[in-house]
Design a protein around this motif. Structure first.
Motif, mmCIF file in Angstrom:
data_model
loop_
_atom_site.group_PDB
_atom_site.id
_atom_site.type_symbol
_atom_site.label_atom_id
_atom_site.label_comp_id
_atom_site.label_asym_id
_atom_site.label_seq_id
_atom_site.Cartn_x
_atom_site.Cartn_y
_atom_site.Cartn_z
ATOM 1 N N HIS A 42 29.464 74.206 2.500
ATOM 2 C CA HIS A 42 28.388 73.999 3.461
ATOM 3 C C HIS A 42 27.237 74.959 3.160
ATOM 4 N N HIS A 43 26.022 74.473 3.341
ATOM 5 C CA HIS A 43 24.842 75.319 3.178
ATOM 6 C C HIS A 43 24.136 75.544 4.515
ATOM 7 N N LEU A 44 24.846 75.266 5.610
ATOM 8 C CA LEU A 44 24.393 75.579 6.969
ATOM 9 C C LEU A 44 23.084 74.881 7.337
ATOM 10 N N GLY A 45 22.804 73.774 6.681
ATOM 11 C CA GLY A 45 21.591 73.014 6.950
ATOM 12 C C GLY A 45 20.518 73.183 5.897
ATOM 13 N N VAL A 46 20.620 74.235 5.079
ATOM 14 C CA VAL A 46 19.617 74.493 4.042
ATOM 15 C C VAL A 46 19.519 73.316 3.086
ATOM 16 N N ALA A 47 20.665 72.713 2.746
ATOM 17 C CA ALA A 47 20.672 71.565 1.838
ATOM 18 C C ALA A 47 20.997 70.258 2.558
ATOM 19 N N GLU A 48 21.790 70.334 3.627
ATOM 20 C CA GLU A 48 22.261 69.123 4.316
ATOM 21 C C GLU A 48 21.128 68.309 4.922
ATOM 22 N N TRP A 49 19.981 68.947 5.166
ATOM 23 C CA TRP A 49 18.862 68.206 5.745
ATOM 24 C C TRP A 49 18.433 67.060 4.841
ATOM 25 N N GLU A 50 18.711 67.180 3.532
ATOM 26 C CA GLU A 50 18.344 66.112 2.598
ATOM 27 C C GLU A 50 19.105 64.822 2.913
ATOM 28 N N ASP A 51 20.325 64.959 3.440
ATOM 29 C CA ASP A 51 21.098 63.776 3.817
ATOM 30 C C ASP A 51 20.512 63.115 5.063
ATOM 31 N N THR A 52 19.967 63.928 5.967
ATOM 32 C CA THR A 52 19.276 63.380 7.129
ATOM 33 C C THR A 52 17.972 62.717 6.708
ATOM 34 N N GLU A 53 17.283 63.311 5.765
ATOM 35 C CA GLU A 53 16.067 62.692 5.220
ATOM 36 C C GLU A 53 16.406 61.328 4.616
ATOM 37 N N ALA A 54 17.540 61.244 3.927
ATOM 38 C CA ALA A 54 17.968 59.959 3.365
ATOM 39 C C ALA A 54 18.254 58.955 4.480
ATOM 40 N N ALA A 55 18.801 59.437 5.607
ATOM 41 C CA ALA A 55 19.069 58.557 6.746
ATOM 42 C C ALA A 55 17.760 58.041 7.349
ATOM 43 N N ILE A 56 16.744 58.892 7.399
ATOM 44 C CA ILE A 56 15.431 58.451 7.892
ATOM 45 C C ILE A 56 14.879 57.352 6.981
ATOM 46 N N GLU A 57 15.010 57.542 5.677
ATOM 47 C CA GLU A 57 14.511 56.541 4.737
ATOM 48 C C GLU A 57 15.318 55.242 4.844
ATOM 49 N N PHE A 58 16.613 55.365 5.121
ATOM 50 C CA PHE A 58 17.461 54.190 5.365
ATOM 51 C C PHE A 58 16.916 53.431 6.577
#
Length: 408
Positions: free
Chosen positions: A199-215
């Motif tokens: 886990h990167h505590l959100g530092v990197a995981e936000w990219e997966d949320t960005e992908a969800a926004i694009e989805f």
């Protein structure tokens, strides 16, 4: 002796630094609450802090083969036990007199099995692979307001948790007519791992949320609401300030969010009575390039970008921030600080008597009224929430034909 002390200090710091970074699925699924008696209409439990806390509670046994929903404490049969009404059994197998696990999500299964809402299993293409997600579209035949399906709520669970954390708010979002997307992110069970499996505590995981926004945008979304619990709140905040689609993010909702990771890590290290030098060394390991290698992080964590001051300087979206005042996992101080710095954008809602991410459980009607009122105002929806019967889904609702006790 000096070498031995230095070695022990380094070893302790490394363990401390790795603890919040190693994925821990099922973190809250331990069976550690003794059930003392089971009656047709009530259950007696040891009067632990969790069992005696005000609000609603659900219990699991046998890995989810047993799942029951309990109401607020209504008595003390003995000096060491509490009684709670048995609202519903979601499984054919019944609760027995043995230890049970607490399901703080209250509901089990999926939006389909828990609430009868049509649920699509979809995959979000993120930078590290395909992330499974639940997609729940509003259905007017089931009471959803029409014409708002192009507003999507991206629902982000917390550390060691699952997307089932969103089950408590999906019925309300559906009633408002919003489309819900409950996502997973890297290192979740069933999702791809990151390069370092940490886990990167959100530092990197936000990219997966960005992908969800694009989805969502690719499927007709025109507005986005980010909703995050605990570390999911940290991910939501980071997404809100770094996303390439910031202009489409209309609102942010945070539940016991990790606003300041330094504060959280120091809080827990202090609780463990770790020496100051060990705490400082652990923080160095997490945030420096050389130290990151010692804890097997692919890159150091930018914790300096995850503080109330940083978010106050960069936040641009109306934010509703719930925080449990009895939170011993993520102290509420940084949330209060963020609200103080950005009172123009952040509405801070403290919940007395609630533990970490359990504000809904403490008072579902109040939680849902506050959430609905906020979204109606920010999204400019034509709704009179005061006329609603809340919570939207009755905690004592009869189980559906497909109901299960599993946390998916």
């Amino acid at each position: 002796m000096f070498t031995l002390s230095a070695g022990l200090l380094t070893l302790g710091a490394r363990v401390m630094a790795r603890l919040p970074l190693v994925p821990q699925q099922g973190l809250r699924q331990r069976s550690d609450l003794p059930v003392r008696a089971v009656h047709p209409d009530r259950v007696h439990l040891d009067a632990t802090k969790e069992a005696a806390r005000a609000g609603y509670l659900a219990l699991r046994q046998s890995g989810g083969a047993v799942h029951v929903r309990l109401g607020p404490v209504d008595g003390r049969p003995t000096p060491t036990t509490v009684s709670r009404p048995l609202l519903a059994s979601d499984t054919a197998e019944q609760l027995t007199v043995e230890k049970a696990g607490v399901n703080g999500f209250f509901w089990a299964g999926s939006p389909q099995t828990a609430h009868g809402l049509e649920t699509e299993e979809v995959e979000v293409d993120s930078p590290v692979g395909h992330m499974p997600a639940w997609l729940v579209r509003p259905d007017a035949a089931q009471g959803a307001a029409p014409g708002r399906e192009d507003t999507w709520a991206i629902l982000i669970h917390g550390h060691g948790s699952t997307r089932g954390e969103a089950l408590r708010v999906i019925p309300l979002l559906h009633r408002l007519g919003l489309t819900s997307l409950a996502i997973t992110y890297r290192n979740d069970t069933g999702a791809p791992a990151s390069a370092d499996s940490m886990h990167h505590l959100g530092v990197a995981e936000w990219e997966d949320t960005e992908a969800a926004i694009e989805f969502a945008l690719a499927r007709g979304a025109r507005r986005v609401v980010l909703v995050g619990w605990s570390m999911g709140g940290s991910i939501a905040l980071r997404t809100s300030v770094r996303s390439a689609h910031r202009d489409l993010i209309t609102a942010v909702v945070l539940d016991s969010p990790a606003v300041d990771w330094r504060d959280i890590l120091i809080y827990h290290a202090t609780a463990l009575k770790a020496p100051r030098q060990m705490r400082r060394l652990a923080m160095w390991m997490m945030t420096s390039r050389v130290g990151a290698r010692m804890v097997r992080l692919h890159e150091p964590l930018a914790l300096h970008e995850m503080t109330p001051e940083f978010y106050a300087a960069h936040l641009t979206h109306p934010t509703l921030l719930f925080h449990a005042l009895d939170d011993s996992t993520v102290p509420p101080g940084p949330s209060r600080r963020l609200a103080a710095l950005r009172g123009d954008l952040v509405e801070f809602v403290p919940f007395e008597g609630a533990s970490h991410t359990r504000e809904w459980n403490r008072d579902p009607a109040r939680f849902e009224w506050l959430l609905a009122d906020h979204l109606v105002r920010v999204l400019d929806l034509d709704e009179d929430v005061s006329s609603w019967q809340l919570p939207v889904r009755d905690p004592a609702a009869a189980p559906l034909a497909e109901s299960i006790g599993l946390r998916l």
